[in-house]
Design a protein around this motif. Structure first.
Motif, PDB file in Angstrom:
ATOM      1  N   SER A   6      -7.956  28.678 -41.023  1.00  0.00           N
ATOM      2  CA  SER A   6      -8.332  30.011 -40.228  1.00  0.00           C
ATOM      3  C   SER A   6      -9.551  30.460 -41.096  1.00  0.00           C
ATOM      4  O   SER A   6     -10.413  30.945 -40.190  1.00  0.00           O
TER       5      SER A   6
ATOM      6  N   GLU B  97      -7.805  27.303 -34.009  1.00  0.00           N
ATOM      7  CA  GLU B  97      -7.798  28.182 -33.108  1.00  0.00           C
ATOM      8  C   GLU B  97      -6.370  28.924 -33.327  1.00  0.00           C
ATOM      9  O   GLU B  97      -5.426  28.387 -33.806  1.00  0.00           O
ATOM     10  N   PRO B  98      -6.355  30.249 -32.606  1.00  0.00           N
ATOM     11  CA  PRO B  98      -5.229  31.123 -33.025  1.00  0.00           C
ATOM     12  C   PRO B  98      -3.828  30.264 -32.398  1.00  0.00           C
ATOM     13  O   PRO B  98      -2.872  30.289 -33.014  1.00  0.00           O
ATOM     14  N   ARG B  99      -3.959  29.714 -31.296  1.00  0.00           N
ATOM     15  CA  ARG B  99      -2.710  29.085 -30.821  1.00  0.00           C
ATOM     16  C   ARG B  99      -2.305  27.713 -31.707  1.00  0.00           C
ATOM     17  O   ARG B  99      -1.101  28.030 -32.086  1.00  0.00           O
ATOM     18  N   ASP B 100      -3.403  27.058 -32.192  1.00  0.00           N
ATOM     19  CA  ASP B 100      -3.054  26.029 -33.141  1.00  0.00           C
ATOM     20  C   ASP B 100      -2.131  26.572 -34.344  1.00  0.00           C
ATOM     21  O   ASP B 100      -1.400  25.992 -35.099  1.00  0.00           O
TER      22      ASP B 100
ATOM     23  N   MET C 202      -0.823  29.340 -34.632  1.00  0.00           N
ATOM     24  CA  MET C 202       0.554  29.613 -34.438  1.00  0.00           C
ATOM     25  C   MET C 202       1.783  28.462 -34.596  1.00  0.00           C
ATOM     26  O   MET C 202       2.918  28.547 -34.851  1.00  0.00           O
ATOM     27  N   GLY C 203       1.292  27.329 -33.963  1.00  0.00           N
ATOM     28  CA  GLY C 203       1.936  25.986 -34.067  1.00  0.00           C
ATOM     29  C   GLY C 203       2.551  25.540 -35.517  1.00  0.00           C
ATOM     30  O   GLY C 203       3.406  25.264 -35.732  1.00  0.00           O
TER      31      GLY C 203
END
Length: 132
Positions: free
Chosen positions: A101, A107-110, A112-113
């Motif tokens: 990050s 990416e924010p979605r990744d 979060m994963g």
């Protein structure tokens, strides 16, 4: 001497000869703190000093070194190993998410994963810990 660690053997032999840690340290050319660490198995004498140590204690170097080593137990239980692995996965996911990050490569979605995987690993570890 086979039933004790090198540190315990050094302490026993030193005491049998009525020596203090400071006296042994002076004769060995080290500090009394070094001798204390040897006796508590926090460190070992330099290999080059073993013959001198054996000479001071009037034992052979082979006899001095034939002791049990204070090594950590090999291979814990499967439960301990799995718990360690789960905590390592959680840490790795958190670090990966933070570093990637900061580098702008995530990416924010990744992210979060990754964090979700880390939290799942911690949850599994906590669940297994409670079952004990």
């Amino acid at each position: 001497m086979k039933d004790q660690t090198l540190g315990a053997a050094i302490a026993r032999l030193r005491k049998e000869r009525g020596m203090t840690q400071l006296e042994l340290a002076r004769q060995m050319g080290v500090t009394d703190k070094a001798v204390s660490k040897w006796e508590r198995d926090l460190s070992c004498p330099d290999i080059a000093s073993i013959p001198r140590l054996a000479e001071l204690f009037q034992v052979s170097a082979d006899e001095l070194l034939q002791v049990n080593h204070a090594a950590p137990e090999k291979g814990g239980s499967l439960r301990e190993t799995a718990g360690l692995a789960l905590r390592a996965v959680a840490l790795a996911m958190g670090v990966a998410a933070a570093v990637l990050s900061l580098l702008g490569a995530l990416e924010p979605r990744d992210g979060m994963g990754l964090l979700g995987l880390g939290l799942a690993a911690l949850a599994l570890w906590a669940f297994a810990k409670e079952e004990k």
